[in-house]
Write an enzyme that holds these catalytic residues in place. Sequence first.
Site, PDB file in Angstrom:
ATOM      1  N   GLY A 163       9.411   4.022  -9.092  1.00 38.80           N
ATOM      2  CA  GLY A 163       8.362   4.823  -9.725  1.00 38.80           C
ATOM      3  C   GLY A 163       8.597   6.308  -9.532  1.00 38.80           C
ATOM      4  O   GLY A 163       9.730   6.747  -9.283  1.00 38.80           O
TER       5      GLY A 163
ATOM      6  N   CYS B 226      -0.576   8.240   3.765  1.00 39.43           N
ATOM      7  CA  CYS B 226       0.081   7.565   4.901  1.00 39.43           C
ATOM      8  C   CYS B 226       1.593   7.730   4.966  1.00 39.43           C
ATOM      9  O   CYS B 226       2.112   8.270   5.940  1.00 39.43           O
ATOM     10  CB  CYS B 226      -0.280   6.098   4.870  1.00 39.43           C
ATOM     11  SG  CYS B 226      -2.064   5.859   4.880  1.00 39.43           S
TER      12      CYS B 226
ATOM     13  N   GLU C 114      -5.048   1.276   0.427  1.00 42.41           N
ATOM     14  CA  GLU C 114      -6.129   1.729  -0.436  1.00 42.41           C
ATOM     15  C   GLU C 114      -6.069   0.928  -1.738  1.00 42.41           C
ATOM     16  O   GLU C 114      -4.988   0.635  -2.235  1.00 42.41           O
ATOM     17  CB  GLU C 114      -5.979   3.230  -0.727  1.00 42.41           C
ATOM     18  CG  GLU C 114      -6.263   4.054   0.509  1.00 42.41           C
ATOM     19  CD  GLU C 114      -6.092   5.545   0.271  1.00 42.41           C
ATOM     20  OE1 GLU C 114      -6.157   5.984  -0.888  1.00 42.41           O
ATOM     21  OE2 GLU C 114      -5.910   6.258   1.268  1.00 42.41           O
TER      22      GLU C 114
HETATM   23  C1  UGA Z   1       0.172   2.172   3.131  1.00 39.97           C
HETATM   24  C2  UGA Z   1       0.635   0.828   3.715  1.00 39.97           C
HETATM   25  O1  UGA Z   1       1.082  -0.020   2.655  1.00 39.97           O
HETATM   26  C3  UGA Z   1      -0.473   0.143   4.490  1.00 39.97           C
HETATM   27  O2  UGA Z   1       0.009  -1.053   5.101  1.00 39.97           O
HETATM   28  C4  UGA Z   1      -0.993   1.088   5.566  1.00 39.97           C
HETATM   29  O3  UGA Z   1      -2.070   0.540   6.283  1.00 39.97           O
HETATM   30  C5  UGA Z   1      -1.448   2.395   4.930  1.00 39.97           C
HETATM   31  O4  UGA Z   1      -0.349   2.979   4.212  1.00 39.97           O
HETATM   32  C6  UGA Z   1      -1.900   3.327   6.031  1.00 39.97           C
HETATM   33  O5  UGA Z   1      -1.096   3.636   6.914  1.00 39.97           O
HETATM   34  O6  UGA Z   1      -3.081   3.649   6.084  1.00 39.97           O
HETATM   35  P1  UGA Z   1      -1.264   2.951   0.997  1.00 39.97           P
HETATM   36  O7  UGA Z   1      -0.711   4.306   1.293  1.00 39.97           O
HETATM   37  O8  UGA Z   1      -2.732   2.787   0.800  1.00 39.97           O
HETATM   38  O9  UGA Z   1      -0.873   1.914   2.188  1.00 39.97           O
HETATM   39  O10 UGA Z   1      -0.586   2.421  -0.331  1.00 39.97           O
HETATM   40  P2  UGA Z   1       0.665   1.506  -0.724  1.00 39.97           P
HETATM   41  O11 UGA Z   1       0.190   0.411  -1.578  1.00 39.97           O
HETATM   42  O12 UGA Z   1       1.477   1.163   0.437  1.00 39.97           O
HETATM   43  O13 UGA Z   1       1.481   2.526  -1.656  1.00 39.97           O
HETATM   44  C7  UGA Z   1       2.095   3.694  -1.132  1.00 39.97           C
HETATM   45  C8  UGA Z   1       2.916   4.377  -2.208  1.00 39.97           C
HETATM   46  O14 UGA Z   1       4.036   3.587  -2.562  1.00 39.97           O
HETATM   47  C9  UGA Z   1       2.156   4.627  -3.509  1.00 39.97           C
HETATM   48  O15 UGA Z   1       2.480   5.908  -3.984  1.00 39.97           O
HETATM   49  C10 UGA Z   1       2.676   3.549  -4.447  1.00 39.97           C
HETATM   50  O16 UGA Z   1       2.613   3.900  -5.800  1.00 39.97           O
HETATM   51  C11 UGA Z   1       4.115   3.439  -3.976  1.00 39.97           C
HETATM   52  N1  UGA Z   1       4.748   2.137  -4.289  1.00 39.97           N
HETATM   53  C12 UGA Z   1       4.344   1.010  -3.650  1.00 39.97           C
HETATM   54  C13 UGA Z   1       5.784   2.101  -5.203  1.00 39.97           C
HETATM   55  O17 UGA Z   1       6.192   3.135  -5.788  1.00 39.97           O
HETATM   56  N2  UGA Z   1       6.395   0.906  -5.453  1.00 39.97           N
HETATM   57  C14 UGA Z   1       6.015  -0.245  -4.836  1.00 39.97           C
HETATM   58  O18 UGA Z   1       6.647  -1.307  -5.093  1.00 39.97           O
HETATM   59  C15 UGA Z   1       4.959  -0.188  -3.911  1.00 39.97           C
END
Ligand code: UGA
Length: 464
Positions: A282, A289, A181
């Site tokens: 964080g 997801c 997202e």
């Molecule tokens: C996640 C996956 O990254 C996608 O590849 C997948 O398609 C999707 O789920 C799904 O299954 O539909 P999403 O949940 O949209 O995507 O977001 P992310 O960018 O992955 O972040 C997930 C969580 O991890 C967030 O709360 C974000 O703040 C956290 N995060 C991410 C961190 O705390 N640190 C990071 O370095 C990266």
Amino acid sequence: MKKKIIFVLILASTHFNLHNLLIDDVGKIAIIGTGYVGLVTGAGLAEFGNTVICADIEKKKIEMLQRGEIPIYEPGLKEIVDKNVAALRLSFTFDVAQAIKQADVIFIAVGTPMQEDGGADLSYVQGVVNNIAQHINGFKVICTKSTVPIGTGALIRNLLEGQGIDPASFAIVSNPEFLREGTAVSDFINPDRIVIGAESEIALKIMQKIYEPLFKQKIKNVLTNVTTSETIKYASNAFLAVKLSYINEIANLCDATGADVKTVAHAMGLDKRISPLFLQPGPGFGGSCFPKDSQALLYMAQQKNLMLPVVQASLTTNEQQKKIPAQKLLGLFNNDINGKIIAILGLAFKANTDDVRSSPALATIKELQKKGAYIKAYDPVATENMRLQLPNIEYCSTLECAVTEADAMIIMTEWDEFKSMNLEQVAGQMRSKILVDARNILNISELKRLGFIFDNIGQSYLKN
Ligand code: UGA
């Protein structure tokens, strides 16, 4: 049904070698379900040159889309929707039956919400399958796009055959999406890899044709069976969740020892086997997801009498991590925030989305309210979604309104607007200069220069 597919089927039934077969036209694609996954997939596949009809039983949503309005906040989505609608490659309907009849390829992109036991609720998928059973009028490729439990492809086949549908009149495919997202459009158009699990070679060829621009660009692809493809999706999401919980644990260790997590993560990431991505600590991961898919994976393993302790631990750690921002703030107030006005900056589970599902901001706000704090919250786009979950806090329409007269603030989401806020001005607006930066986005020397009392995640040693 298109002549080309009939031709392919005749060949298939004579056990012809299909390796060199060319499919010029895959016909029409129907996407059933126009949530994040379905809408981005529909627009993205149209952008690849396919003719796509997006169907949803939610009449209101379809009417919005037909008027050119996008029901979700997703950067770049409106542009490709408009472009492909104008090119007559993309359309919307609430007549799901009609979409099924018209389509040669049906993508199932409906939700699979989490049940109380952690398993995925497949009732929406089953609803679509029943609809296909009623309206199937020729050979169809039936492809799961939203995340579905391992074994769903086989279940769909059983359900259709159980309703007397000719087993040769459809082929099952799993084609999981990996889009995030906030960056969903670019993730779809320019993915790291395409995964296709197909139960027949014809279905595989049709899928390759659908994604032809990506295959031409030599985007990495994995062509496999349906069960393996379904597993790849869960294994990937659970791995990323583990990675995040791991770096959050290391961040907490850094706070206890005086080390700097940014430097630790940077040095770790220089090792190609680790990679620098997804090492940003964080307030815990949220969204629709990672929490749901990790739970579902645990549930599926349990059904096979297997334990996945690493996956379990990532969820346990994440629940703990969500408590950290409130704990840090309490630490700055000697545990007494009764009556204090706390500004919460960021409600979405991450930047560039209006999604608040499992957002760490929820846990933080509830904890602060329990301790008697008054909450003023601001998010550039997620306010209305959060209001549905938490109606009893004050919502501000600007950052300035949230911080004015606040006794403290917590940054929960890494929005650009917060990264570039004028700290000097904010310092003048707050009642006292106290903050927790749960995303480590603010400039520490600036905070010190302005006399802020602050804390963060994994760089606490800098607060002195
Ligand atoms: C996640 C996956 O990254 C996608 O590849 C997948 O398609 C999707 O789920 C799904 O299954 O539909 P999403 O949940 O949209 O995507 O977001 P992310 O960018 O992955 O972040 C997930 C969580 O991890 C967030 O709360 C974000 O703040 C956290 N995060 C991410 C961190 O705390 N640190 C990071 O370095 C990266």
